[in-house]
Design a protein around this motif. Structure first.
Motif, mmCIF file in Angstrom:
data_model
loop_
_atom_site.group_PDB
_atom_site.id
_atom_site.type_symbol
_atom_site.label_atom_id
_atom_site.label_comp_id
_atom_site.label_asym_id
_atom_site.label_seq_id
_atom_site.Cartn_x
_atom_site.Cartn_y
_atom_site.Cartn_z
ATOM 1 N N TRP A 195 52.994 -15.648 44.295
ATOM 2 C CA TRP A 195 51.680 -15.522 44.938
ATOM 3 C C TRP A 195 50.651 -16.407 44.241
ATOM 4 O O TRP A 195 49.845 -17.082 44.898
ATOM 5 C CB TRP A 195 51.234 -14.059 44.902
ATOM 6 C CG TRP A 195 49.856 -13.846 45.451
ATOM 7 C CD1 TRP A 195 49.500 -13.743 46.760
ATOM 8 C CD2 TRP A 195 48.631 -13.727 44.699
ATOM 9 N NE1 TRP A 195 48.141 -13.570 46.875
ATOM 10 C CE2 TRP A 195 47.589 -13.558 45.627
ATOM 11 C CE3 TRP A 195 48.339 -13.749 43.340
ATOM 12 C CZ2 TRP A 195 46.258 -13.404 45.224
ATOM 13 C CZ3 TRP A 195 47.015 -13.601 42.940
ATOM 14 C CH2 TRP A 195 45.990 -13.426 43.879
ATOM 15 N N ALA A 196 50.682 -16.439 42.925
ATOM 16 C CA ALA A 196 49.755 -17.289 42.168
ATOM 17 C C ALA A 196 49.991 -18.756 42.481
ATOM 18 O O ALA A 196 49.041 -19.544 42.615
ATOM 19 C CB ALA A 196 49.923 -17.044 40.672
ATOM 20 N N ALA A 197 51.248 -19.155 42.601
ATOM 21 C CA ALA A 197 51.569 -20.541 42.927
ATOM 22 C C ALA A 197 51.030 -20.903 44.300
ATOM 23 O O ALA A 197 50.431 -21.980 44.494
ATOM 24 C CB ALA A 197 53.077 -20.746 42.870
ATOM 25 N N GLU A 198 51.239 -20.038 45.262
ATOM 26 C CA GLU A 198 50.762 -20.318 46.622
ATOM 27 C C GLU A 198 49.246 -20.423 46.666
ATOM 28 O O GLU A 198 48.687 -21.192 47.461
ATOM 29 C CB GLU A 198 51.260 -19.230 47.564
ATOM 30 C CG GLU A 198 52.773 -19.267 47.751
ATOM 31 C CD GLU A 198 53.323 -18.053 48.482
ATOM 32 O OE1 GLU A 198 54.498 -18.097 48.909
ATOM 33 O OE2 GLU A 198 52.577 -17.045 48.621
ATOM 34 N N GLU A 230 58.607 -23.833 41.757
ATOM 35 C CA GLU A 230 59.182 -24.153 43.062
ATOM 36 C C GLU A 230 58.229 -23.740 44.182
ATOM 37 O O GLU A 230 58.020 -24.475 45.142
ATOM 38 C CB GLU A 230 60.534 -23.452 43.220
ATOM 39 C CG GLU A 230 61.205 -23.658 44.570
ATOM 40 C CD GLU A 230 61.577 -25.100 44.863
ATOM 41 O OE1 GLU A 230 61.869 -25.400 46.040
ATOM 42 O OE2 GLU A 230 61.584 -25.924 43.925
ATOM 43 N N ALA A 231 57.625 -22.551 44.057
ATOM 44 C CA ALA A 231 56.664 -22.099 45.070
ATOM 45 C C ALA A 231 55.426 -22.974 45.084
ATOM 46 O O ALA A 231 54.864 -23.255 46.159
ATOM 47 C CB ALA A 231 56.282 -20.640 44.799
ATOM 48 N N TYR A 232 54.989 -23.418 43.922
ATOM 49 C CA TYR A 232 53.818 -24.298 43.836
ATOM 50 C C TYR A 232 54.103 -25.613 44.562
ATOM 51 O O TYR A 232 53.265 -26.126 45.315
ATOM 52 C CB TYR A 232 53.487 -24.545 42.359
ATOM 53 C CG TYR A 232 52.149 -25.194 42.111
ATOM 54 C CD1 TYR A 232 51.019 -24.424 41.845
ATOM 55 C CD2 TYR A 232 52.003 -26.581 42.130
ATOM 56 C CE1 TYR A 232 49.779 -25.009 41.613
ATOM 57 C CE2 TYR A 232 50.777 -27.171 41.893
ATOM 58 C CZ TYR A 232 49.666 -26.380 41.638
ATOM 59 O OH TYR A 232 48.444 -26.985 41.413
ATOM 60 N N ARG A 233 55.299 -26.146 44.345
ATOM 61 C CA ARG A 233 55.683 -27.399 45.011
ATOM 62 C C ARG A 233 55.751 -27.209 46.522
ATOM 63 O O ARG A 233 55.231 -28.028 47.284
ATOM 64 C CB ARG A 233 57.026 -27.880 44.471
ATOM 65 C CG ARG A 233 57.500 -29.211 45.029
ATOM 66 C CD ARG A 233 58.929 -29.510 44.652
ATOM 67 N NE ARG A 233 59.860 -28.525 45.212
ATOM 68 C CZ ARG A 233 60.274 -28.551 46.478
ATOM 69 N NH1 ARG A 233 59.836 -29.471 47.321
ATOM 70 N NH2 ARG A 233 61.120 -27.633 46.904
ATOM 71 N N LYS A 234 56.374 -26.114 46.956
ATOM 72 C CA LYS A 234 56.511 -25.865 48.393
ATOM 73 C C LYS A 234 55.163 -25.650 49.067
ATOM 74 O O LYS A 234 55.000 -25.947 50.255
ATOM 75 C CB LYS A 234 57.405 -24.647 48.614
ATOM 76 C CG LYS A 234 58.891 -24.907 48.364
ATOM 77 C CD LYS A 234 59.719 -23.675 48.685
ATOM 78 C CE LYS A 234 61.204 -23.963 48.513
ATOM 79 N NZ LYS A 234 62.031 -22.761 48.799
ATOM 80 N N ALA A 235 54.188 -25.124 48.326
ATOM 81 C CA ALA A 235 52.858 -24.898 48.897
ATOM 82 C C ALA A 235 52.099 -26.197 49.121
ATOM 83 O O ALA A 235 51.053 -26.199 49.779
ATOM 84 C CB ALA A 235 52.056 -23.973 47.984
ATOM 85 N N GLY A 236 52.590 -27.289 48.563
ATOM 86 C CA GLY A 236 51.971 -28.591 48.811
ATOM 87 C C GLY A 236 50.826 -28.945 47.894
ATOM 88 O O GLY A 236 50.111 -29.919 48.143
ATOM 89 N N HIS A 237 50.656 -28.213 46.816
ATOM 90 C CA HIS A 237 49.586 -28.559 45.874
ATOM 91 C C HIS A 237 49.948 -29.853 45.150
ATOM 92 O O HIS A 237 51.108 -30.094 44.804
ATOM 93 C CB HIS A 237 49.388 -27.438 44.851
ATOM 94 C CG HIS A 237 49.077 -26.108 45.474
ATOM 95 N ND1 HIS A 237 47.966 -25.898 46.267
ATOM 96 C CD2 HIS A 237 49.727 -24.912 45.412
ATOM 97 C CE1 HIS A 237 47.952 -24.639 46.668
ATOM 98 N NE2 HIS A 237 49.006 -24.026 46.167
ATOM 99 N N THR A 238 48.960 -30.668 44.908
ATOM 100 C CA THR A 238 49.219 -31.971 44.270
ATOM 101 C C THR A 238 48.894 -31.983 42.793
ATOM 102 O O THR A 238 49.425 -32.820 42.052
ATOM 103 C CB THR A 238 48.415 -33.067 44.979
ATOM 104 O OG1 THR A 238 47.014 -32.724 44.952
ATOM 105 C CG2 THR A 238 48.853 -33.212 46.430
#
Length: 340
Positions: A195-198, A230-238
């Motif tokens: 959730w934090a990553a997203e 992995e979740a951070y990457r999938k969320a599209g954050h740069t």
């Protein structure tokens, strides 16, 4: 290379051997420790937040005071219990503290841990909405805080204001342009790490985690960090996210060290409950002579996976001894592990 900071719980006690007998002692000693840590080359000064306890509580006066006395060290929390917070008032405090620090604030937020009183957040005037848990309320407060610190106007201006307004809707002031990138979430589970990553926050993982697999803490934390990234990457954050883990680490270099922490040489993870319901794994302390300590820490998978290490400090032993604890790690341990 790693960022290395200290994390103080800010305990005080009137007991004979405590060097921090009052709340005032803790506050002044925390400032002094941060100043000394900066001089040593420590990267961060972080402070825990607990309510209704003889510990550090309201963080922003302390953070602002540390900011005014230092110039390089990161200043942060680990963590602010968002069940107790008004998101807009907190945004004002955070913006002011960050401007005083010239952009060094690193705010760790979380649902919080069990407190000294029953449902203390209700005494602060907050209660979950219908169908919410207190954890849901904490995340709702966090989402509101994240929104307002982005700096977009949302408040309708008074047509006859006391002072002239800029055009358009008004935002929370004072505003720090870059603070949003320096918000962390203290996560005790894999799900809240995702959730934090997203949400685009950095990740703090402490010395306690929900026991989800029965494996040692450092292994579960390493897997938590991997799930987060992995979740951070999938969320599209740069932006490249940051990850911290906290550890109790003591290099035994003197008889005083051995007297205080020699009994932790054979420390092991423990499994128990911290809220009388959820089974959790509590991390071991690391206490050994420097060469042995290096070997032990090299096997800690979560430390290896994180970019930031927060050293929990025994603040009641006084500023001088805690400076020694930090200096011992920086001098005898960090270089051998490639952290410096």
């Amino acid at each position: 290379m790693k960022n290395i900071g200290f994390l103080s719980f800010g305990h005080w006690s009137p007991r004979k051997n405590s060097q921090a007998k009052t709340g005032a002692d803790v506050l002044f000693q925390s400032i002094d420790l941060a100043v000394a840590a900066e001089e040593l080359g420590v990267d961060g000064a972080y402070f825990r937040v607990h309510h209704f306890a003889r510990q550090a509580a309201s963080p922003f006066p302390l953070l602002a005071a540390v900011a005014a006395r230092t110039s390089k060290i990161e200043i942060g929390t680990g963590v602010i219990d968002m069940r107790y917070e008004n998101p807009l008032y907190m945004a004002e405090n955070a913006g002011a503290a960050d401007l005083i620090s010239a952009g060094r604030l690193q705010l760790g937020l979380s649902r919080g841990s069990p407190e000294q009183v029953i449902d203390g957040w209700r005494l602060f005037g907050y209660q979950p909405a219908p169908g919410e848990t207190d954890a849901d309320m904490a995340r709702r407060h966090t989402e509101a805080f994240l929104t307002v610190i982005e700096g977009k106007g949302f408040a309708q201006p008074n047509p006859r204001p006391m002072f002239p307004n800029p055009p358009g809707l008004l935002r929370i002031e004072p505003h720090s342009e870059t603070l949003r990138d320096r918000i962390w979430w203290g996560s005790a589970s894999n799900a809240t790490a995702v959730w934090a990553a997203e949400a685009g926050m950095n990740l703090q993982s402490s010395t306690l985690k929900v026991d989800e697999t029965g494996e040692p803490l450092h292994v579960q934390q390493r897997k938590q960090i991997e799930a987060y990234r992995e979740a951070y990457r999938k969320a599209g954050h740069t932006r490249e996210p940051r990850v911290s883990v906290a550890r109790s680490i003591f290099a035994l270099t003197s008889d005083l060290d051995r007297a205080y922490f020699g009994h932790d040489r054979n420390s092991r993870d423990q499994v128990g409950t911290h809220d009388h319901v959820t089974q959790s794994v509590f991390g071991r302390s690391y206490a050994a002579e420097p060469d042995d300590l290096v070997r032990l820490l090299r096997d800690d998978e979560a430390i290896q996976a994180a970019d930031t290490l927060l050293l929990t400090v025994p603040n009641q032993l006084g500023v001088d001894y805690n400076v020694h604890v930090l200096e011992s790690v920086l001098t005898h341990v960090a270089p051998a592990l490639g952290w410096r």
